[in-house]
Design a protein around this motif. Structure first.
Motif, PDB file in Angstrom:
ATOM      1  N   HIS A  74       0.825  -1.201   0.000  1.00 53.39           N
ATOM      2  CA  HIS A  74       0.000   0.000   0.000  1.00 53.39           C
ATOM      3  C   HIS A  74       0.860   1.252   0.000  1.00 53.39           C
ATOM      4  N   LEU A  75       0.231   2.371  -0.299  1.00 51.05           N
ATOM      5  CA  LEU A  75       0.874   3.678  -0.340  1.00 51.05           C
ATOM      6  C   LEU A  75       0.270   4.560   0.730  1.00 51.05           C
ATOM      7  N   LEU A  76       1.132   5.228   1.468  1.00 51.29           N
ATOM      8  CA  LEU A  76       0.698   6.180   2.488  1.00 51.29           C
ATOM      9  C   LEU A  76       1.448   7.483   2.257  1.00 51.29           C
ATOM     10  N   VAL A  77       0.719   8.563   2.029  1.00 55.40           N
ATOM     11  CA  VAL A  77       1.350   9.868   1.854  1.00 55.40           C
ATOM     12  C   VAL A  77       1.357  10.576   3.200  1.00 55.40           C
ATOM     13  N   HIS A  78       2.551  10.835   3.714  1.00 60.07           N
ATOM     14  CA  HIS A  78       2.681  11.456   5.024  1.00 60.07           C
ATOM     15  C   HIS A  78       3.566  12.695   4.914  1.00 60.07           C
ATOM     16  N   ASP A  79       3.034  13.841   5.305  1.00 59.19           N
ATOM     17  CA  ASP A  79       3.757  15.114   5.164  1.00 59.19           C
ATOM     18  C   ASP A  79       4.226  15.319   3.724  1.00 59.19           C
ATOM     19  N   THR A  80       3.354  14.999   2.789  1.00 58.04           N
ATOM     20  CA  THR A  80       3.564  15.115   1.338  1.00 58.04           C
ATOM     21  C   THR A  80       4.566  14.095   0.794  1.00 58.04           C
ATOM     22  N   VAL A  81       5.140  13.242   1.635  1.00 58.09           N
ATOM     23  CA  VAL A  81       6.123  12.244   1.205  1.00 58.09           C
ATOM     24  C   VAL A  81       5.426  10.913   0.943  1.00 58.09           C
ATOM     25  N   PRO A  82       5.522  10.359  -0.277  1.00 60.83           N
ATOM     26  CA  PRO A  82       4.926   9.045  -0.523  1.00 60.83           C
ATOM     27  C   PRO A  82       5.751   7.937   0.125  1.00 60.83           C
ATOM     28  N   VAL A  83       5.088   7.113   0.923  1.00 58.08           N
ATOM     29  CA  VAL A  83       5.737   5.982   1.571  1.00 58.08           C
ATOM     30  C   VAL A  83       5.084   4.709   1.029  1.00 58.08           C
ATOM     31  N   PHE A  84       5.867   3.900   0.338  1.00 54.20           N
ATOM     32  CA  PHE A  84       5.359   2.668  -0.251  1.00 54.20           C
ATOM     33  C   PHE A  84       5.721   1.492   0.662  1.00 54.20           C
ATOM     34  N   PHE A  85       4.729   0.722   1.044  1.00 54.64           N
ATOM     35  CA  PHE A  85       4.937  -0.467   1.863  1.00 54.64           C
ATOM     36  C   PHE A  85       4.777  -1.694   0.978  1.00 54.64           C
ATOM     37  N   LEU A  86       5.863  -2.475   0.854  1.00 61.79           N
ATOM     38  CA  LEU A  86       5.874  -3.645  -0.012  1.00 61.79           C
ATOM     39  C   LEU A  86       6.167  -4.901   0.800  1.00 61.79           C
ATOM     40  N   PRO A  87       5.764  -6.070   0.295  1.00 60.27           N
ATOM     41  CA  PRO A  87       6.049  -7.318   1.021  1.00 60.27           C
ATOM     42  C   PRO A  87       7.536  -7.640   1.020  1.00 60.27           C
ATOM     43  N   GLY A  88       7.936  -8.484   1.948  1.00 62.37           N
ATOM     44  CA  GLY A  88       9.341  -8.877   2.018  1.00 62.37           C
ATOM     45  C   GLY A  88       9.694 -10.004   1.075  1.00 62.37           C
ATOM     46  N   VAL A  89       8.702 -10.750   0.594  1.00 65.50           N
ATOM     47  CA  VAL A  89       8.954 -11.835  -0.362  1.00 65.50           C
ATOM     48  C   VAL A  89       9.474 -11.212  -1.653  1.00 65.50           C
ATOM     49  N   PRO A  90      10.693 -11.561  -2.087  1.00 71.18           N
ATOM     50  CA  PRO A  90      11.326 -10.855  -3.209  1.00 71.18           C
ATOM     51  C   PRO A  90      10.500 -10.763  -4.482  1.00 71.18           C
ATOM     52  N   ASN A  91       9.924 -11.889  -4.945  1.00 66.93           N
ATOM     53  CA  ASN A  91       9.192 -11.823  -6.215  1.00 66.93           C
ATOM     54  C   ASN A  91       7.933 -10.962  -6.110  1.00 66.93           C
ATOM     55  N   GLN A  92       7.314 -10.924  -4.934  1.00 62.34           N
ATOM     56  CA  GLN A  92       6.141 -10.075  -4.737  1.00 62.34           C
ATOM     57  C   GLN A  92       6.528  -8.598  -4.699  1.00 62.34           C
ATOM     58  N   ALA A  93       7.628  -8.303  -4.000  1.00 54.45           N
ATOM     59  CA  ALA A  93       8.095  -6.919  -3.934  1.00 54.45           C
ATOM     60  C   ALA A  93       8.493  -6.415  -5.312  1.00 54.45           C
ATOM     61  N   VAL A  94       9.161  -7.256  -6.086  1.00 53.82           N
ATOM     62  CA  VAL A  94       9.588  -6.880  -7.434  1.00 53.82           C
ATOM     63  C   VAL A  94       8.381  -6.561  -8.309  1.00 53.82           C
ATOM     64  N   LYS A  95       7.353  -7.378  -8.231  1.00 53.20           N
ATOM     65  CA  LYS A  95       6.151  -7.165  -9.044  1.00 53.20           C
ATOM     66  C   LYS A  95       5.516  -5.807  -8.740  1.00 53.20           C
ATOM     67  N   LEU A  96       5.333  -5.498  -7.457  1.00 56.10           N
ATOM     68  CA  LEU A  96       4.706  -4.226  -7.102  1.00 56.10           C
ATOM     69  C   LEU A  96       5.616  -3.040  -7.407  1.00 56.10           C
ATOM     70  N   LEU A  97       6.907  -3.231  -7.244  1.00 54.56           N
ATOM     71  CA  LEU A  97       7.848  -2.146  -7.551  1.00 54.56           C
ATOM     72  C   LEU A  97       7.756  -1.762  -9.027  1.00 54.56           C
ATOM     73  N   LEU A  98       7.789  -2.771  -9.895  1.00 53.50           N
ATOM     74  CA  LEU A  98       7.796  -2.515 -11.331  1.00 53.50           C
ATOM     75  C   LEU A  98       6.440  -2.050 -11.841  1.00 53.50           C
ATOM     76  N   GLU A  99       5.371  -2.636 -11.301  1.00 53.09           N
ATOM     77  CA  GLU A  99       4.042  -2.360 -11.845  1.00 53.09           C
ATOM     78  C   GLU A  99       3.324  -1.197 -11.165  1.00 53.09           C
ATOM     79  N   SER A 100       3.700  -0.873  -9.928  1.00 49.74           N
ATOM     80  CA  SER A 100       2.978   0.165  -9.197  1.00 49.74           C
ATOM     81  C   SER A 100       3.861   1.318  -8.730  1.00 49.74           C
TER      82      SER A 100
END
Length: 408
Positions: A135-161
Motif C-alpha cells: 500500500h501507499l501512504l502519503v505522510h507530510d507530502t512524502v509518498p511511503v510505499f509499503f511492499l512485502p518482504g517476499v522478493p518476487n512479490q516486492a519486485v512485481k509491485l515495484l515494477l508495476e505500481s
C-alpha cells in the motif's frame, strides 16, 4: 527524486537471508532516474521500525519499506507505522472482502489473514487484484510505499505500481539514465582503473569497479538530457580500453558466453578438474540449456584417478609433478580422448592454504586445453584464500576456452 529504502525483518539482521530486494529496488530506481541516498535494515521491533520510518520521511522525497506485512505475529510493520506516524489502524473493507473471497486452503486461518486488511489510516492499496500485500501512504507530502518482504512479490509491485507512481509524482525531477555492466577476466581492478581514468573525468559519467568471483566488472553510468548520445560515445571508449579482456555485458556471465560460442560452432566441451573440485562444471551447468554444448567432466583430485580416468602417465606425474604444464596438457588430451569432446579444458594447481613450495607457491595453477588435436597450456599465479584461488582458476579456464573459440 531522492529516496530511502527500509528493509524489515529479523531474518535479514541475523544474516539468515540476503537482502536481495533492496539491491534490486535501488538498481531499478537508479535506472529510472531516482537517487537512493540510504538503505536501512531493521529487525522486527516496532520502535526500530518507527524510528527508521520517521527519520527517512524527514530526509527523503519518497520512502520504500519492505517486509513485515504478513499475517503472523512477527509481522509488525503496519502496526509500527500506525503508531509512529499517529495514523490509527483502519480496516480496509475492500481489501477485507477480497481476502474473504479468496480460496486460501490450509495456508493460514481466515482470522489471521484479516490482519492484512488493517492498514495505517489513509493508506491506499497498490493493487487490489494482485493477491499481494502492498500500500501507499502519503505522510507530510512524502509518498511511503509499503511492499512485502517476499522478493518476487516486492519486485512485481515495484515494477508495476511504485515506479509508475513515482514517474508521475508532482515535482518529480528524475534524470534520463543509461547504464551498462562490462564483465572482464584477466585484468586487475587497478589496471582497469588506469585504462579508464580519462573517461572518469567526463561530466555526467560514472565508472565503478567490482571484483566478482575471479572477474572484475565495470559499470558505466551516464546521466543528463544528452545521456543517449554521451552513452554511445562512452561505450565505444570503454570497449576499446577493455579490449580482449571484455567477454560480456550486463547479465551475460562467462558460462553463457562460452556456451554461446560453443553452440555457434556446434562444439562440445568437457572439463577435467583437480584443484577447482568441480567448480568449472558448476558454473557451466548453471546455464540453462548447457546440455546442448557440455559433455561432462571429471574431478580427478588424486593422481591415481588422473592416471585411470584421464590416461595421464605415471612417469609424467613423477617427473613433473601433478601441478605442471605437461600434466595439465595430458589431462586435457586424455579427457578429449575419453569423451570425444571437441574442446577439453583441464585445471591442476595448489589452492592452499598449504602445499606450496618455493618453486610452486600457493596459487600456482596450470590450465591445459585440447581443441581439435591442438594442445596448449598456461601458467597462472593467483593470490587470495583457497576459495578465491579456486574462483580465479575456474574463471581463467573458461576464459581460455573463450579465447580459443574466438580464433576457431
Amino acid at each position: 527524486m531522492i529516496g530511502e529504502l527500509i528493509a524489515v525483518g529479523d531474518e535479514l539482521t541475523t544474516g539468515r537471508i540476503v537482502n536481495s530486494t533492496s539491491a534490486f529496488a535501488a538498481r531499478e530506481l537508479f535506472l529510472a532516474g531516482h537517487t537512493v541516498t540510504a538503505m536501512h535494515t531493521v529487525g522486527d521491533a516496532p520502535a526500530l521500525i518507527g524510528n527508521a520510518l520517521r527519520r527517512a520521511i524527514r530526509r527523503a522525497e519518497f520512502v520504500i519499506v519492505t517486509g513485515g506485512l504478513g499475517p503472523t505475529t512477527d509481522d509488525l510493520t503496519n502496526a509500527a507505522a500506525a503508531a509512529a506516524l499517529r495514523r490509527p489502524p483502519t480496516l480496509n473493507h475492500a481489501l477485507l472482502a477480497k481476502i474473504r473471497a479468496q480460496p486460501w486452503g490450509d495456508v493460514c486461518h481466515q482470522d489471521d489473514l484479516e490482519k492484512l486488511a488493517w492498514l495505517p489510516e489513509g493508506a491506499e492499496v497498490l493493487n487490489l487484484d494482485a493477491r499481494i500485500c502492498g500500500h501507499l501512504l502519503v505522510h507530510d507530502t512524502v509518498p511511503v510505499f509499503f511492499l512485502p518482504g517476499v522478493p518476487n512479490q516486492a519486485v512485481k509491485l515495484l515494477l508495476e505500481s511504485v515506479l509508475p507512481r513515482l514517474a508521475g509524482w508532482p515535482g518529480s525531477n528524475s534524470k534520463p539514465v543509461r547504464m551498462r555492466l562490462y564483465r572482464t577476466v584477466g585484468l586487475s581492478e587497478c589496471e582497469l582503473n588506469r585504462r579508464l581514468l580519462s573517461l572518469e573525468q567526463e561530466e555526467e559519467m560514472l565508472i565503478g569497479y567490482y571484483p566478482v568471483d575471479g572477474e572484475v566488472h565495470v559499470s558505466l553510468t551516464v546521466t543528463g538530457s544528452a545521456a543517449d548520445a554521451l552513452f554511445e560515445t562512452a561505450e565505444q571508449r570503454v570497449r576499446a580500453a577493455l579490449g580482449e579482456y571484455l567477454y560480456g555485458v550486463d547479465k551475460e556471465g562467462l558460462g553463457e558466453t562460452v556456451g554461446r560460442l560453443l553452440h555457434e560452432r556446434n562444439f562440445f566441451l568437457a572439463a577435467a578438474e583437480s584443484c577447482t573440485g568441480g567448480l568449472i562444471g558448476t558454473k557451466i551447468t548453471a546455464v540453462p540449456g548447457s546440455s546442448a554444448w557440455f559433455a561432462g567432466g571429471v574431478i580427478a583430485y588424486a593422481n591415481q584417478l588422473k592416471e585411470r580416468l584421464l590416461n595421464v602417465k605415471a612417469e609424467l606425474l613423477r617427473q613433473h609433478g601433478a601441478v605442471s604444464a605437461p600434466v595439465a596438457e595430458a589431462m586435457a588430451q586424455g579427457l578429449a580422448e575419453r569423451t570425444g569432446a571437441d574442446v577439453a579444458v583441464a585445471v591442476t594447481g595448489i589452492a592452499g592454504p598449504d602445499g606450496g613450495t618455493t618453486e610452486k607457491p600457493v596459487g600456482t595453477v596450470y590450465i591445459g586445453l585440447h581443441c581439435h588435436g591442438v594442445v596448449s597450456s598456461a601458467l597462472h599465479r593467483f593470490t587470495g584464500t583457497r576459495a578465491e584461488i579456486q574462483e580465479q582458476a575456474a574463471a581463467a579456464a573458461l576464459d581460455m576456452v573463450r579465447r580459443t573459440l574466438l580464433c576457431c
